[in-house]
Design an enzyme around this catalytic site. Sequence first.
Site, PDB file in Angstrom:
ATOM      1  N   LYS A 158      48.193  55.915 -37.578  1.00  0.00           N
ATOM      2  CA  LYS A 158      46.777  55.654 -37.294  1.00  0.00           C
ATOM      3  C   LYS A 158      46.635  54.561 -36.238  1.00  0.00           C
ATOM      4  CE  LYS A 158      45.016  56.815 -41.895  1.00  0.00           C
ATOM      5  NZ  LYS A 158      44.238  56.334 -43.056  1.00  0.00           N
ATOM      6  N   GLY A 164      37.341  56.225 -38.830  1.00  0.00           N
ATOM      7  CA  GLY A 164      36.506  57.424 -38.888  1.00  0.00           C
ATOM      8  C   GLY A 164      37.211  58.669 -38.396  1.00  0.00           C
ATOM      9  N   LEU A 203      48.470  61.162 -47.743  1.00  0.00           N
ATOM     10  CA  LEU A 203      48.029  61.730 -49.029  1.00  0.00           C
ATOM     11  C   LEU A 203      47.493  63.131 -48.752  1.00  0.00           C
ATOM     12  CD1 LEU A 203      46.221  58.534 -50.403  1.00  0.00           C
ATOM     13  CD2 LEU A 203      48.549  59.296 -50.884  1.00  0.00           C
ATOM     14  N   HIS A 208      37.553  61.438 -50.996  1.00  0.00           N
ATOM     15  CA  HIS A 208      37.071  60.237 -50.312  1.00  0.00           C
ATOM     16  C   HIS A 208      36.020  59.605 -51.214  1.00  0.00           C
ATOM     17  CE1 HIS A 208      35.336  58.027 -46.672  1.00  0.00           C
ATOM     18  NE2 HIS A 208      34.460  57.833 -47.627  1.00  0.00           N
ATOM     19  N   ARG A 291      28.288  47.921 -42.577  1.00  0.00           N
ATOM     20  CA  ARG A 291      26.893  48.280 -42.271  1.00  0.00           C
ATOM     21  C   ARG A 291      26.278  49.006 -43.470  1.00  0.00           C
ATOM     22  NH1 ARG A 291      30.171  52.433 -40.203  1.00  0.00           N
ATOM     23  NH2 ARG A 291      29.716  54.388 -41.290  1.00  0.00           N
ATOM     24  N   VAL A 294      24.633  55.952 -43.891  1.00  0.00           N
ATOM     25  CA  VAL A 294      23.704  57.092 -43.934  1.00  0.00           C
ATOM     26  C   VAL A 294      23.414  57.480 -45.387  1.00  0.00           C
ATOM     27  CG1 VAL A 294      23.395  59.512 -43.287  1.00  0.00           C
ATOM     28  CG2 VAL A 294      24.578  57.966 -41.711  1.00  0.00           C
TER      29      VAL A 294
HETATM   30  C1  MV4 Z   1      44.249  59.434 -44.463  1.00  0.00           C
HETATM   31  C2  MV4 Z   1      44.431  60.735 -44.960  1.00  0.00           C
HETATM   32  C3  MV4 Z   1      45.567  60.978 -45.709  1.00  0.00           C
HETATM   33  N1  MV4 Z   1      46.469  59.990 -45.929  1.00  0.00           N
HETATM   34  N2  MV4 Z   1      45.175  58.481 -44.720  1.00  0.00           N
HETATM   35  C4  MV4 Z   1      40.289  60.316 -41.962  1.00  0.00           C
HETATM   36  C5  MV4 Z   1      39.191  59.404 -41.618  1.00  0.00           C
HETATM   37  C6  MV4 Z   1      39.692  58.044 -41.802  1.00  0.00           C
HETATM   38  N3  MV4 Z   1      38.673  57.229 -42.381  1.00  0.00           N
HETATM   39  C7  MV4 Z   1      40.882  58.173 -42.686  1.00  0.00           C
HETATM   40  N4  MV4 Z   1      41.182  59.577 -42.764  1.00  0.00           N
HETATM   41  C8  MV4 Z   1      42.225  60.018 -43.476  1.00  0.00           C
HETATM   42  N5  MV4 Z   1      43.170  59.095 -43.753  1.00  0.00           N
HETATM   43  C9  MV4 Z   1      46.243  58.778 -45.423  1.00  0.00           C
HETATM   44  N6  MV4 Z   1      47.138  57.811 -45.657  1.00  0.00           N
HETATM   45  C10 MV4 Z   1      43.453  61.692 -44.691  1.00  0.00           C
HETATM   46  C11 MV4 Z   1      42.346  61.343 -43.941  1.00  0.00           C
HETATM   47  C12 MV4 Z   1      41.371  62.399 -43.753  1.00  0.00           C
HETATM   48  C13 MV4 Z   1      40.105  62.320 -44.334  1.00  0.00           C
HETATM   49  C14 MV4 Z   1      39.685  61.216 -45.060  1.00  0.00           C
HETATM   50  C15 MV4 Z   1      38.452  61.160 -45.632  1.00  0.00           C
HETATM   51  C16 MV4 Z   1      37.572  62.215 -45.504  1.00  0.00           C
HETATM   52  C17 MV4 Z   1      37.933  63.321 -44.787  1.00  0.00           C
HETATM   53  C18 MV4 Z   1      39.192  63.394 -44.189  1.00  0.00           C
HETATM   54  C19 MV4 Z   1      39.573  64.527 -43.472  1.00  0.00           C
HETATM   55  C20 MV4 Z   1      40.798  64.581 -42.895  1.00  0.00           C
HETATM   56  C21 MV4 Z   1      41.699  63.514 -43.030  1.00  0.00           C
END
Ligand code: MV4
Length: 447
Positions: A158, A164, A203, A208, A291, A294
């Site tokens: 990342k 986001g 993961l 979420h 913040r 929504v």
């Molecule tokens: C992740 C993940 C799986 N494992 N981190 C996407 C947005 C950002 N806020 C973090 N995200 C993710 N981080 C780890 N270690 C999968 C995502 C992710 C995701 C997270 C939340 C809601 C929708 C998503 C869709 C695709 C990937």
Amino acid sequence: MFQKILIANRGEIALRVLRACKELGIQTVVVHSTADADAMHVRLADESVCIGPPPSRDSYLNIHQIVAACEITGADAVHPGYGFLSENAKFADILAAHNITFIGPSGDHIRIMGDKIEAKRTAKRLGIPVVPGSDGAVTDQKEARRIAAEIGYPVIIKASAGGGGRGMKVALTEADLEVALQTASTEAGAAFGDDAVYIEKYLEKPRHIEVQVFGDGFGRGVHFGERDCSLQRRHQKVWEEAPSPALNAEERARIGGICAKAIADLGYSGAGTIEFLYENGEFYFIEMNTRLQVEHPVTEAITGIDLVHEQIRVASGGGLSVKQEDIKFNGHAIECRINAEDPRTFTPSPGTITHFHTPGGLGIRVDSGVYSGYKIPPYYDSLIGKLIVHGRNRVECMMRLRRALDEFVVDGIKTTLPLFRDLVGNADIANGDYDIHWLEKYVAKEE
Ligand code: MV4
């Protein structure tokens, strides 16, 4: 208390903040672009200032114009809403330097959370459970291989300046790692001017879940429970609900307590959201938003507390109106984001709304800045309104949502309403049985 608040936003959130100001007897100023001269927030505010042409960078993101509008109108505080300048640390600092209150946390707290490596390090230090991974930025391949081998594949790379969903790369095995690290870093440098990246365990099927928190400005912190925002498409939330169908009261109290204590220890002030991935009964911190979000109305529905009132109270030095023990969770709420988009392809559908009729009745709230005859400008995001439904339990909430969606009429443009009419009839959704990938898979199947 403030005499006059300037609202540096547009659309439904500008209206949302206006309503709170009116209830508190505070004068309102709105700023707007030339494209928004006919917008509802401009009509309903006490004063309005046109600050520039349609592109956001020339109007809603133009700090100098907004500060000038404050000076001209004598506003003593600014509410940034969400998006635009709401998480811009420099904006918070500049307002402070002009003796204008930014209704939000300090510039320093925004800065910490905007840097995802710093945010994660801070969360960990405060006792928030984080995703296993690197302790900071990772630059060389050897170090990356060592960390990935230690936490196990798959891993995700990342961008520290991302968030986001921007600037992420998954490596399923060690064979993918070199390219993932290289492309993530190069893309981050090009997109954000910061090539720092970090590694986490990937993961595979999490939910979420985010916790609404508040710092009261006097070193105390509270939580307002969680929201489940797993139903997303391309990192855009589509449907949010509170409480999460996946949690029980013990899990809620435990993670909420951890978050509230962290906020207190951080000396954080105002509204915040601590985002987690949740899998197999465990929470893993990913990011914090500094913040109002929504989806805040689902929290308002189940707690009965006006979060914008609380933001204004805290920013003015009056503290929160509630203590943790006063925050009770009642029933269930679901929010559907009504976007001016094709419900299958999600391509934007701006144009004139020929007819707009909103549902009503017990447990129904519609937050929207549009009206019959309103022409949606093509320059901004496609959110035209939010339908928030509350019931005594999830089953009642879903029954009421189905009925409300039947009453909702938006003619002249395409909207995401048909998608929601499909979702309320789906067995997985009825059972609350979904993860962060569910909606993408559902949309792909329907095509
Ligand atoms: C992740 C993940 C799986 N494992 N981190 C996407 C947005 C950002 N806020 C973090 N995200 C993710 N981080 C780890 N270690 C999968 C995502 C992710 C995701 C997270 C939340 C809601 C929708 C998503 C869709 C695709 C990937």
